[in-house]
Design an enzyme around this catalytic site. Sequence first.
Site, PDB file in Angstrom:
ATOM      1  N   LYS A  46       2.657  -3.422   6.605  1.00  0.00           N
ATOM      2  CA  LYS A  46       2.994  -3.464   5.174  1.00  0.00           C
ATOM      3  C   LYS A  46       4.488  -3.202   4.973  1.00  0.00           C
ATOM      4  O   LYS A  46       5.151  -3.859   4.173  1.00  0.00           O
ATOM      5  CB  LYS A  46       2.167  -2.432   4.395  1.00  0.00           C
TER       6      LYS A  46
ATOM      7  N   SER B  16       0.823  -1.205   0.000  1.00  0.00           N
ATOM      8  CA  SER B  16       0.000   0.000   0.000  1.00  0.00           C
ATOM      9  C   SER B  16       0.857   1.254   0.000  1.00  0.00           C
ATOM     10  O   SER B  16       1.986   1.255   0.503  1.00  0.00           O
ATOM     11  CB  SER B  16      -0.888  -0.014   1.255  1.00  0.00           C
TER      12      SER B  16
ATOM     13  N   TYR C  41      -1.219  -0.728  10.944  1.00  0.00           N
ATOM     14  CA  TYR C  41      -1.533  -1.323   9.634  1.00  0.00           C
ATOM     15  C   TYR C  41      -0.422  -0.983   8.635  1.00  0.00           C
ATOM     16  O   TYR C  41       0.143  -1.869   8.000  1.00  0.00           O
ATOM     17  CB  TYR C  41      -2.874  -0.811   9.099  1.00  0.00           C
TER      18      TYR C  41
HETATM   19  C1  WQD Z   1      -9.719   8.705   1.785  1.00  0.00           C
HETATM   20  C2  WQD Z   1      -9.954  10.162   2.144  1.00  0.00           C
HETATM   21  C3  WQD Z   1     -10.280  10.577   4.490  1.00  0.00           C
HETATM   22  C4  WQD Z   1     -14.073   8.473   4.919  1.00  0.00           C
HETATM   23  C5  WQD Z   1      -7.007   3.616   3.323  1.00  0.00           C
HETATM   24  C6  WQD Z   1      -5.831   2.775   3.723  1.00  0.00           C
HETATM   25  C7  WQD Z   1      -5.088   2.355   2.496  1.00  0.00           C
HETATM   26  C8  WQD Z   1      -6.024   1.652   1.560  1.00  0.00           C
HETATM   27  C9  WQD Z   1      -7.171   2.577   1.200  1.00  0.00           C
HETATM   28  C10 WQD Z   1      -5.880  -0.682   2.014  1.00  0.00           C
HETATM   29  C11 WQD Z   1      -9.211  10.583   3.403  1.00  0.00           C
HETATM   30  C12 WQD Z   1     -11.537  10.908   3.698  1.00  0.00           C
HETATM   31  C13 WQD Z   1     -12.903   9.000   4.390  1.00  0.00           C
HETATM   32  C14 WQD Z   1     -15.109   9.356   5.343  1.00  0.00           C
HETATM   33  C15 WQD Z   1     -13.760  11.225   4.682  1.00  0.00           C
HETATM   34  N1  WQD Z   1      -6.509   0.471   2.168  1.00  0.00           N
HETATM   35  N2  WQD Z   1     -12.757  10.349   4.285  1.00  0.00           N
HETATM   36  N3  WQD Z   1     -14.910  10.698   5.194  1.00  0.00           N
HETATM   37  O1  WQD Z   1      -7.329   6.402   4.424  1.00  0.00           O
HETATM   38  O2  WQD Z   1      -6.605   7.164   2.100  1.00  0.00           O
HETATM   39  O3  WQD Z   1      -6.530   4.765   2.695  1.00  0.00           O
HETATM   40  O4  WQD Z   1      -7.819   2.909   2.436  1.00  0.00           O
HETATM   41  O5  WQD Z   1      -4.924  -0.927   1.351  1.00  0.00           O
HETATM   42  O6  WQD Z   1      -4.042   1.487   2.887  1.00  0.00           O
HETATM   43  O7  WQD Z   1      -4.978   3.577   4.506  1.00  0.00           O
HETATM   44  O8  WQD Z   1      -8.711   5.839   2.368  1.00  0.00           O
HETATM   45  O9  WQD Z   1     -11.084   5.996   1.815  1.00  0.00           O
HETATM   46  O10 WQD Z   1     -10.405   5.853   4.267  1.00  0.00           O
HETATM   47  O11 WQD Z   1      -9.973   7.949   2.988  1.00  0.00           O
HETATM   48  O12 WQD Z   1     -13.596  12.454   4.584  1.00  0.00           O
HETATM   49  O13 WQD Z   1     -16.194   8.952   5.828  1.00  0.00           O
HETATM   50  O14 WQD Z   1     -11.344  10.336   2.424  1.00  0.00           O
HETATM   51  O15 WQD Z   1     -10.049  11.567   5.492  1.00  0.00           O
HETATM   52  O16 WQD Z   1      -8.777  11.903   3.234  1.00  0.00           O
HETATM   53  P1  WQD Z   1      -7.254   6.153   2.963  1.00  0.00           P
HETATM   54  P2  WQD Z   1     -10.123   6.351   2.893  1.00  0.00           P
END
Ligand code: WQD
Length: 341
Positions: free
Chosen positions: A155, A126, A151
């Site tokens: 990785k 990731s 997490y």
């Molecule tokens: C994306 C953006 C949140 C939810 C994670 C893991 C990564 C991969 C993908 C596995 C961020 C914002 C989110 C919400 C929001 N997983 N957000 N409201 O954190 O970039 O990555 O998932 O491999 O390893 O770390 O993805 O979709 O959680 O967040 O504003 O209800 O959306 O703050 O900026 P992230 P995400």
Amino acid sequence: MKKILVTGGTGYIGSHTVVELQAAGYDVIIIDNLSNSNESVVDGIERISGIRPLFVRLDCNDTDGLRSLFTAHPGICGIIHFAASKAVGESVRLPLMYYRNNIVTLLNLLELMQEFGVEGIVFSSSCTVYGQPDLLPVTEDAPVKPAMSPYGNTKQISEEIIRDAIHAGLPFRAVILRYFNPIGAHPSAEIGELPNGVPQNLVPFITQTAAGIRPELQVFGSDYDTPDGSCIRDYINVVDLSKAHVTAMNRMLENKSDQPMETFNLGTGRGLTVLELINAFEQSTGVKVPYRIVGRREGDIEKVWANPEHANKVLGWTAQTSVEDTLISAWKWQQKLGRQQ
Ligand code: WQD
């Protein structure tokens, strides 16, 4: 037909990758402990490909079970290892579970690969290994920074374990795939993302809000140093991402590299803010997403997007699908789920 073991193959990216492996002529065996997925996904895969992959319910912590599997199915030439826990917030609350589930399972697989002569492993990593990169877009030689969550640390540690094993002369090859943000669903709407409970990730929360399952979306932060203050990510279509795994497996098994281990960023090379993604969803689907801006989420980095040139040039792979079409696929899948619930 070459036999490939896909761990976590009923999961989100795993299931889409099984479909692409079958399309490429591989014979696929899925193992999954169903802790974060459902066996009905195998039916969805069969409806798409017309081929029902062998599914064995198995936890990669079960070394006896794994050994029995390799014994019962000789000739497994490659592994794609998806099986792992992947919720950043949960890993902060349950670090020991994350280290056991994500690290010990990899060790089990690597030891069995040596025992059974498996040629190679494609490892699901990731972009979290980069933390907040100093330079953007981020390239594979960017420094790996201290992880911002257990997490992300699992990785980083996993990549190091594979690297050290190969350096020590263990007789297999490896491709490390660093995903950016996978989103969307198969265009058939037969498989897609099935978050357990309240979605942790942005797009399933958007689609559940659009479907009226959630009253509103919370946008975590609008005071970042970005054009509209919300975080930037590189959102990549899950089918495009899955195709990269097949390309990587082909390259590894055909021994096309003089390196026993290679690492690739899998992203589009384009960053979008949270608010831009919400707008893209509304424009693409015609469905409004009620949202409220709240405080930052702990552990979030401000902005990251890929430099995908290494994968483009060396793998011959490029993300093809627009974010608009990807969001439409996510919405189509959500609507189908809604009809089933
Ligand atoms: C994306 C953006 C949140 C939810 C994670 C893991 C990564 C991969 C993908 C596995 C961020 C914002 C989110 C919400 C929001 N997983 N957000 N409201 O954190 O970039 O990555 O998932 O491999 O390893 O770390 O993805 O979709 O959680 O967040 O504003 O209800 O959306 O703050 O900026 P992230 P995400």
